[in-house]
Design a protein around this motif. Structure first.
Motif, short mmCIF file in Angstrom:
data_model
loop_
_atom_site.label_atom_id
_atom_site.label_comp_id
_atom_site.label_asym_id
_atom_site.label_seq_id
_atom_site.Cartn_x
_atom_site.Cartn_y
_atom_site.Cartn_z
N LEU A 1 0.57 -0.78 0.27
CA LEU A 1 0.17 -0.38 -0.10
C LEU A 1 0.95 1.63 -0.09
CD1 LEU A 1 -2.91 1.38 0.06
CD2 LEU A 1 -2.57 1.26 2.21
N GLN A 2 1.91 1.20 1.46
CA GLN A 2 2.42 2.43 0.91
C GLN A 2 3.34 3.01 -0.28
OE1 GLN A 2 5.99 1.66 3.85
NE2 GLN A 2 6.59 3.91 3.54
N SER A 3 3.48 1.49 -1.43
CA SER A 3 4.40 1.95 -2.47
C SER A 3 3.82 1.98 -3.50
CB SER A 3 4.68 -0.05 -2.75
OG SER A 3 6.18 0.66 -4.68
N LYS A 4 2.40 1.65 -3.57
CA LYS A 4 1.11 2.69 -4.69
C LYS A 4 0.73 3.96 -4.30
CE LYS A 4 -0.87 -2.43 -5.19
NZ LYS A 4 -2.10 -3.20 -5.30
N VAL A 5 1.22 4.01 -2.84
CA VAL A 5 -0.25 5.56 -2.83
C VAL A 5 2.06 6.89 -2.43
CG1 VAL A 5 0.12 7.43 -0.88
CG2 VAL A 5 -1.22 5.18 -0.39
N GLU A 6 2.70 6.07 -3.09
CA GLU A 6 4.24 6.83 -2.84
C GLU A 6 4.11 7.29 -4.44
OE1 GLU A 6 7.31 4.93 -1.08
OE2 GLU A 6 6.92 5.25 0.86
#
Length: 464
Positions: A207-212
């Motif tokens: 999720l963090q990778s997608k959001v970033e």
């Protein structure tokens, strides 16, 4: 006439009190009577005197005045009946001095009287004691009571035999197997929690990778759009200078309006990017909270006791007391324990510098009911006797104990509606002065041991 079953009179009529009717008499004169108790009473007198006589006649039958007694007795035996014969007469219990109907005295002594001397109900125990002390005797003293082995082998062991049971080679294997099984259960739970944490961490990383990535692309696009808008503004300024006032003014206003709309759209996109970033932080905080809860649950699985009692080791007492006096941390909770494998869940709460009436001079110790896994099948309110003890670490073993029976009207002992009920116990459990006494070793190597025990006698029949 005599006091008999009929009444006769010298005159016009005779009177019968027994329902025999009337009979005429040929002779005249004053009336005389003899009624009702003809077989025994020798009284003879005038008819008008009969009612007064019956009020004192020793052979007249009167009703017993004791509540519940249906008998009638002759007046001459009335006092003896009240004092010696009536089954409903009140007599004084020789044990508790209560006034009890004579017919109920045997049942009172054999079943209800709390001061009556009875034998311990445990087979093999010959102790005789007042009935009111029986529960306490069975819960803490009686060596003939059988309890489930606290080592986990599943056997019912007499208290007197527990020490020998623990060292028997044949039983040691069962204890080791029970401990091994519990350890395997804890290991499986830990592995399951580790897998869950790893899965959540992977989801978080994804999720963090997608959001970033989305935020980065959005910001790049916004930067490019802002640059383009700035270039358009500069271009329009140049155009407005070269255009005439009459025809160019309307065109310029329309262009400026379009540019303002583009700026608003750009600002809204930046706000949405910030919201996405905030959602990411919220997700991270929630996962961290769940991880903490999992760690607490694992600690409970490793330390929870099920034998109805808890031995709580308190190290670094001096440091805890100093922190409490300075207001850094005033109270401490123990690890939870259960009153039986499927019983009540509880813990202890300790105030090393006292609480309430004990503040500053005493150690306060309280018992706390916790929300447990089996509350739905247990009886409420909680009414099991609780014993709080401070253990003497010297060979004398002069332990200090306080036992109390819960007040079932208190909210502290109702079924928990949240994690913990309000604590209840002893604000003045142990004075600081006695705690440091040289006669006993309640503190040794700056360490204290507390024992919290819940009465478990009959717990196997205590679920509804």
């Amino acid at each position: 006439m005599r006091c008999s079953g009929t009444a006769t009179a010298r005159g016009k009529s005779t009177v019968s009190r027994s329902g025999a009717g009337t009979s005429p008499s040929a002779s005249g004169g004053e009336s005389y009577a003899s009624l009702r108790n003809f077989a025994k009473c020798q009284w003879r007198g005038k008819l008008r005197e009969l009612e007064d006589h019956l009020k004192v006649c020793p052979f007249e039958k009167v009703a017993c005045t004791n509540k519940g007694c249906p008998h009638t007795v002759e007046r001459q035996h009335f006092d003896e009946h009240l004092a010696k014969e009536c089954a409903h007469r009140l007599t004084v219990c020789k044990f508790c001095n209560q006034s009890i109907p004579h017919a109920m005295m045997k049942i009172h002594i054999e079943e209800h009287c709390q001061e009556a001397i009875i034998s311990c109900t445990s087979p093999g125990c010959e102790k005789r004691l007042p009935r009111r002390q029986l529960r306490s005797h069975l819960s803490t003293e009686c060596q003939a009571v059988e309890e489930p082995c606290s080592m986990g082998c599943g056997q019912m062991i007499r208290r007197a035999d527990f020490g020998r049971h623990c060292v028997e080679p044949s039983d040691t294997a069962a204890h080791f197997a029970a401990f091994h099984g519990k350890l395997q259960g804890v290991e499986q739970e830990l592995r399951r929690k580790d897998d869950l944490i790893e899965h959540q961490q992977m989801q978080l990383a994804s999720l963090q990778s997608k959001v970033e990535s989305n935020v980065r692309r959005g910001l790049q696009a916004l930067d490019a759009r802002v640059d383009c808008l700035a270039e358009d503004v500069r271009s329009q300024k140049t155009s407005s200078q070269s255009l005439g006032q009459s025809g160019a003014q309307g065109q310029l206003q329309r262009r400026v309006s379009n540019l303002e709309m583009d700026v608003h759209t750009t600002m809204r996109s930046q706000t949405e990017a910030k919201i996405v970033s905030g959602q990411q932080q919220s997700v991270c905080q929630e996962i961290a909270k769940q991880t903490d809860q999992l760690d607490l649950r694992v600690m409970e699985l490793e330390t929870t006791a099920y034998g109805g009692f808890l031995i709580w080791r308190i190290p670094n007492f001096s440091k805890l007391l100093d922190e409490a006096k300075r207001g850094i941390k005033t109270s401490h909770y123990s690890q939870p324990f259960y009153a039986g494998r499927y019983g009540y869940k509880a813990c202890a709460r300790l105030y090393v510098n006292g609480d309430g009436a004990g503040h500053g001079k005493y150690v306060s110790l309280f018992f706390v009911i916790m929300a447990g896994e089996y509350d739905a099948i247990l009886q409420w309110p909680f009414n099991r006797r609780v014993t709080l003890s401070l253990l003497d670490q010297s060979p004398a073993r002069h332990h200090v104990s306080e036992t109390f029976t819960p007040d079932i009207s208190s909210s502290s002992f109702q079924r928990p509606t949240s994690g913990l009920n309000v604590a209840s116990g002893c604000p003045c459990f142990m004075s600081h002065q006695m705690l440091n006494s040289s006669a006993q070793q309640y503190l040794r190597d700056d360490t204290m041991f507390l024992k919290i025990k819940v009465e478990t006698t009959g717990m196997e029949n205590f679920t509804s």
